[in-house]
Design an enzyme around this catalytic site. Structure first.
Site, PDB file in Angstrom:
ATOM      1  N   SER A 266     -47.863  10.403 102.206  1.00 21.49           N
ATOM      2  CA  SER A 266     -48.960  10.668 101.280  1.00 21.49           C
ATOM      3  C   SER A 266     -50.245  10.090 101.849  1.00 21.49           C
ATOM      4  CB  SER A 266     -48.660  10.021  99.922  1.00 21.49           C
ATOM      5  OG  SER A 266     -47.416  10.439  99.421  1.00 21.49           O
ATOM      6  N   SER A 304     -45.859  15.387  99.279  1.00 17.13           N
ATOM      7  CA  SER A 304     -46.916  14.466  99.693  1.00 17.13           C
ATOM      8  C   SER A 304     -47.818  14.169  98.500  1.00 17.13           C
ATOM      9  CB  SER A 304     -47.740  15.078 100.830  1.00 17.13           C
ATOM     10  OG  SER A 304     -48.685  14.166 101.335  1.00 17.13           O
ATOM     11  N   ASP A 306     -51.241  13.302  97.602  1.00 16.02           N
ATOM     12  CA  ASP A 306     -52.590  13.281  98.171  1.00 16.02           C
ATOM     13  C   ASP A 306     -53.579  13.173  97.014  1.00 16.02           C
ATOM     14  OD1 ASP A 306     -51.071  13.769 100.386  1.00 16.02           O
ATOM     15  OD2 ASP A 306     -51.772  15.812 100.706  1.00 16.02           O
TER      16      ASP A 306
END
Length: 396
Positions: A266, A304, A306
């Site tokens: 991430s 991920s 983000d």
């Protein structure tokens, strides 16, 4: 070659039209304070004992007086496989009045408690009670490959200390703070920072020139090896070709690739500015950080996290005006406060600055991080700067 920031390694690299601040760091934004602390504990000699700990805490104070004077703030979620506590309140009110703590995925609870422990110490009443409201802001990325995350090494005390020691010095980069055990594009990643200075005016009509600063801090723990680009050059694929000549490195990379395929990492991006922006403008500013991430090779994979947070120090918004003990305003009588905000038609350069500083902050995380041998003797190499410099020469 010694570890060095991207501007030192590749002085001819185009990093955008706006100059960096004096420190080229998040702390170029006046009033913003940062502290990083790493935690390293050797593995147990027992095969069934605890593994090596390589983790840490990054503490960001939007301003020293965060408890009483909020900043306007805005969020953007590029992909949501991650955590940022306090985000609902920021989206509801546009206000940030908490430290921002970045750490590992299993340390969110300890960091949350640490913010409260500091606030209780500083703001309890004469009886030791509290009657105020604050929602701690804690972000995380997962360092499980290099850190025995099951040891819960981060404690509330680390966070209290981070708040106490936060300073306006340049942010330490690489294997430090919450980024200590992080991995970026299959190379050792971690903490990185950068800033930009943009020229504008101090008021709408008849204003004088004024400089505004945009600073960025990243905790970079994302990305595929072959996706890495520097200045548009596919450095990741070129380094992949080098790897094919080394069986030992190929084996280590295969183990890392299997882990990253199971759970890609991430990135948390914190953007600060002293430009007078309201919460919707700050949401827009946070979104522009994704352009910098994309240039380096981030695409927001399914697993991920983000997450992007932007805040402005320009306005001081009073909070704690209604507590259990006092009321300095009447909640039933709407009362204005005076704030200054930018004209939307004039903020393009700030958007550029956020994208450019994010890109450079990720490069700095990669360039400053050092090779680490972590939990279960797993090894993640530092980006080979000498090779990167050679590969980039013909493009600069």
């Amino acid at each position: 070659m010694s570890r060095q920031r991207i501007r030192t390694l590749l002085p001819a690299l185009n990093l955008g039209p706006h100059p960096p601040g004096p420190l080229n760091s998040l702390t170029d934004v006046p009033g913003v304070l940062v502290h990083t602390e790493s935690i390293h504990i050797p593995a147990s000699t027992s095969t069934s004992g605890p593994g090596a700990v390589n983790t840490g805490v990054t503490t960001i104070l939007p301003r020293q007086s965060f408890f009483h004077k909020a900043c306007y703030a805005g969020l953007f979620r590029f992909n949501g496989s991650g955590e940022l506590t306090g985000s609902h309140w920021i989206e509801e009110t546009g206000l940030l009045h908490s430290p921002i703590i970045l750490t590992n995925s299993f340390a969110v609870g300890a960091a949350y408690q640490g913010i409260y422990e500091h606030a209780i110490r500083e703001h309890r009443d004469s009886r030791g009670r509290v009657g105020w409201f604050m929602l701690p802001v804690v972000g995380e990325t997962c360092d499980v490959f290099l850190n025995d995350i099951s040891q819960f090494a981060v404690t509330p005390g680390h966070v209290v200390r981070g708040i106490d020691l936060a300073s306006d010095e340049a942010v330490k980069e690489g294997n430090t703070g919450g980024g200590t055990g992080m991995i970026c594009h299959f190379w050792k990643g971690g903490t990185g920072s950068s800033s930009r200075v943009v020229t504008g005016f101090d008021k709408w009509e008849g204003g004088e020139e004024k400089s505004y600063t945009v600073g960025v801090l990243v905790q970079a723990n994302y990305g595929r090896r072959d996706a890495l680009r520097i200045g548009g050059v596919p450095v990741g694929r070129m380094l992949d070709e080098d790897m094919k000549m080394d069986e030992e490195r190929q084996k280590a990379m295969k183990e890392l690739e299997d882990e990253k395929t199971r759970k890609d990492g991430s990135i948390i991006v914190v953007v600060a500015t002293d430009a007078p922006m309201h919460p919707l403008q700050l949401q827009r500013l946070a979104k522009r950080a994704t352009a910098g991430l994309a240039r380096v090779g981030g695409v927001g994979h399914n697993l991920s996290g983000d997450i992007f947070l932007a805040f402005s120090t320009a306005s001081e918004i009073p909070v704690q005006t209604i507590t259990a003990d006092k009321r300095s305003v009447d909640p039933w009588k709407p009362t204005p406060i005076d704030v200054q905000v930018l004209d939307d038609q004039t903020i393009n350069s700030l958007f550029e600055a956020a994208a450019d500083a994010t890109e450079e902050a990720i490069y700095n995380a990669l360039c400053m991080a050092e090779t680490m041998v972590g939990c279960d003797e797993r090894r993640v190499e530092a980006l080979p700067l000498d090779r990167v410099k050679t590969l980039m020469e013909k493009y600069l």
